[in-house]
Design an enzyme around this catalytic site. Structure first.
Site, PDB file in Angstrom:
ATOM      1  N   CYS A  70       0.821  -1.219   0.000  1.00 21.71           N
ATOM      2  CA  CYS A  70       0.000   0.000   0.000  1.00 21.71           C
ATOM      3  C   CYS A  70       0.851   1.263   0.000  1.00 21.71           C
ATOM      4  O   CYS A  70       0.486   2.272  -0.616  1.00 21.71           O
ATOM      5  CB  CYS A  70      -0.939   0.001   1.200  1.00 21.71           C
ATOM      6  SG  CYS A  70      -0.085  -0.144   2.804  1.00 21.71           S
ATOM      7  N   HIS A 362      -1.774   0.748   7.246  1.00 19.71           N
ATOM      8  CA  HIS A 362      -2.158   0.884   5.845  1.00 19.71           C
ATOM      9  C   HIS A 362      -1.868   2.305   5.370  1.00 19.71           C
ATOM     10  O   HIS A 362      -1.735   3.230   6.178  1.00 19.71           O
ATOM     11  CB  HIS A 362      -3.657   0.585   5.702  1.00 19.71           C
ATOM     12  CG  HIS A 362      -4.135   0.402   4.293  1.00 19.71           C
ATOM     13  ND1 HIS A 362      -3.486  -0.391   3.370  1.00 19.71           N
ATOM     14  CD2 HIS A 362      -5.230   0.914   3.648  1.00 19.71           C
ATOM     15  CE1 HIS A 362      -4.152  -0.372   2.228  1.00 19.71           C
ATOM     16  NE2 HIS A 362      -5.207   0.418   2.371  1.00 19.71           N
TER      17      HIS A 362
END
Length: 438
Positions: A70, A362
């Protein structure tokens, strides 16, 4: 002080629970539907209407699939949006595989250096254990992706597309970690045996060749040059022959990544200070991983300013908290588990970081914000999980969720007030490798 649970103590627990008049119906609801469904706040939809006063054009989302990339996807998203705007190519995508390949090579190289430097420390030393825990991992930081772009440039996704092993990294990650652990143990022993610098360098060169072979077999080998071809949104054809990845970045992108700063909100440590995580750097000689720790209001303000200036924002967060994947809702009160169980289970942001519950799990991209009387109420979020989640891959985030679960935003430093810019010139305070910001 807790003592042994005797039969009388257990009977008392049963008796007290039997007096709870709501127990039967709540037991049926929770056992049938699960904790999240039973505590879901259906009113979230009214708070998270997908209308934004500031909304940048972005196009289709990317998809990291079964990988932990990510941090790369989000940086490349911010770059491709600029390319799309400047050259009028709505759904242009940059190759994540290309950066991922070089990350594996660079990260193996720095792993060998770190192992040498810690070779005389016990194998159960906390830092040594951290180095050996998962040396082939996917996860990373914004500065790591920036280092790779600065050194290797970028290429279009069509030039180096995804492979099975970049879409599904588990097997490669396990194989690479095993190889690196074996290499690391061998290097530790050689250092303890008094091997010369030349002997160590020769062995590392051979080890790195093995890592290169494993990565090339699994991802494909990166191009040294390519022909750029695309049609813009008005169907005009464009072609530039024989570009290197570095030339492509220099000629087609105006972003100087050295002008950007990671502004973090980590209330478990003092604000208005610069911190670093050198044990997580991935490129020797690359950008250091640094964080400017500021109040949450500053993060909100600078993120809004960058969006208003027409530029999307990389941000690090804890996406698995108070998130509904299907709707793409991010709201701090989405699941009221405390009310469901009749408890007060709230932890402050600092408490979550101190106890291990809070983490930067994330990275995503801010592409819009809804301002009411100049105050943000909700944000548009571009994720990298494909179009099957949220609204065509886009999430909507409340300001409460931003305050609680956003830990980092990456912005151009000119959006910072002068007193904060001055902090960037101070010597960064080193954080341990296991700090929650890792």
């Amino acid at each position: 002080m807790a003592t042994e649970l005797t039969p009388d103590a257990l009977a008392a627990l049963r008796t007290t629970h039997a007096q709870d008049r709501m127990a039967p119906v709540l037991t049926r609801a929770i056992t049938k539907n699960g904790i999240e469904a039973a505590s879901f706040d259906n009113q979230a939809a009214s708070r998270l209407a997908r209308t934004f006063s500031v909304e940048l054009p972005t196009g289709k989302v990317s998809n990291q699939k079964h990988s932990g990339r990510c941090w790369e996807f989000s940086l490349l998203n911010t770059l491709r949006h600029k390319f799309a705007t400047r050259y009028h190519v709505k759904d242009f995508e940059l190759s994540q595989n290309y950066l991922f390949f070089w990350d594996k090579i660079e990260r193996a190289n720095i792993f060998y250096r770190n192992v040498e430097q810690t070779a005389r420390q016990p194998i159960d030393d906390r830092l040594v254990q951290f180095l050996f825990a998962n040396p082939g991992e996917d996860g990373g930081q914004w500065a790591m992706a920036a280092s790779l772009v600065q050194k290797y440039g970028v290429v279009p996704a069509s030039v180096m597309p995804e492979s099975f092993n970049t879409d599904n990294t588990t097997a490669f990650q396990a194989s690479l970690s095993r190889q690196l652990r074996k290499d690391g143990l061998k290097l530790r022993q050689l250092v303890m045996d008094g091997a010369s610098e030349a002997e160590l360098q020769s062995l590392e060169k051979s080890m790195l060749q093995t890592v290169y072979r494993m990565t090339a077999y699994s991802f494909g080998e990166p191009p040294t040059s390519f022909d750029l071809e695309y049609r813009d949104d008005e169907q005009h054809y464009h072609r530039t022959a024989n570009l290197t990845p570095q030339q492509f970045y220099q000629d087609y992108f105006e972003t100087d990544l050295d002008d950007y700063v990671v502004v973090t909100n980590s209330p478990d440590k003092p604000f208005n200070r610069l911190y670093s995580l050198p044990d997580e750097d991935n490129v020797i000689g690359g950008k250091p991983i640094e964080f400017l720790n500021l109040d949450m209001g500053v993060l909100t303000d600078v993120a809004v300013q960058q969006l208003q200036a027409g530029e999307t924002v990389w941000f690090g967060n804890d996406v698995l908290r108070q998130m509904d994947r299907k709707t793409g809702y991010l709201d701090a009160h989405l699941f009221e588990t405390g009310k469901l169980f009749g408890t007060n289970d709230h932890l402050t942001k600092a408490q979550r970081l101190l106890t291990g519950e809070g983490e930067v799990s994330h990275a995503m991209t801010l592409t819009g914000v809804d301002l009411v009387a100049d105050t943000p109420t909700k944000w548009k979020v571009e994720n990298s999980w494909g179009e099957q989640v949220g609204d065509q891959g886009y999430f909507v985030m409340s300001q409460d969720w931003f305050n609680e679960y956003v830990y980092e935003v990456v912005v151009h430093k000119h959006f910072l007030a002068p007193e904060f810019q001055a902090l960037l010139n101070e010597r960064a305070q080193r954080l341990p490798a296991w700090d929650p910001l890792h």
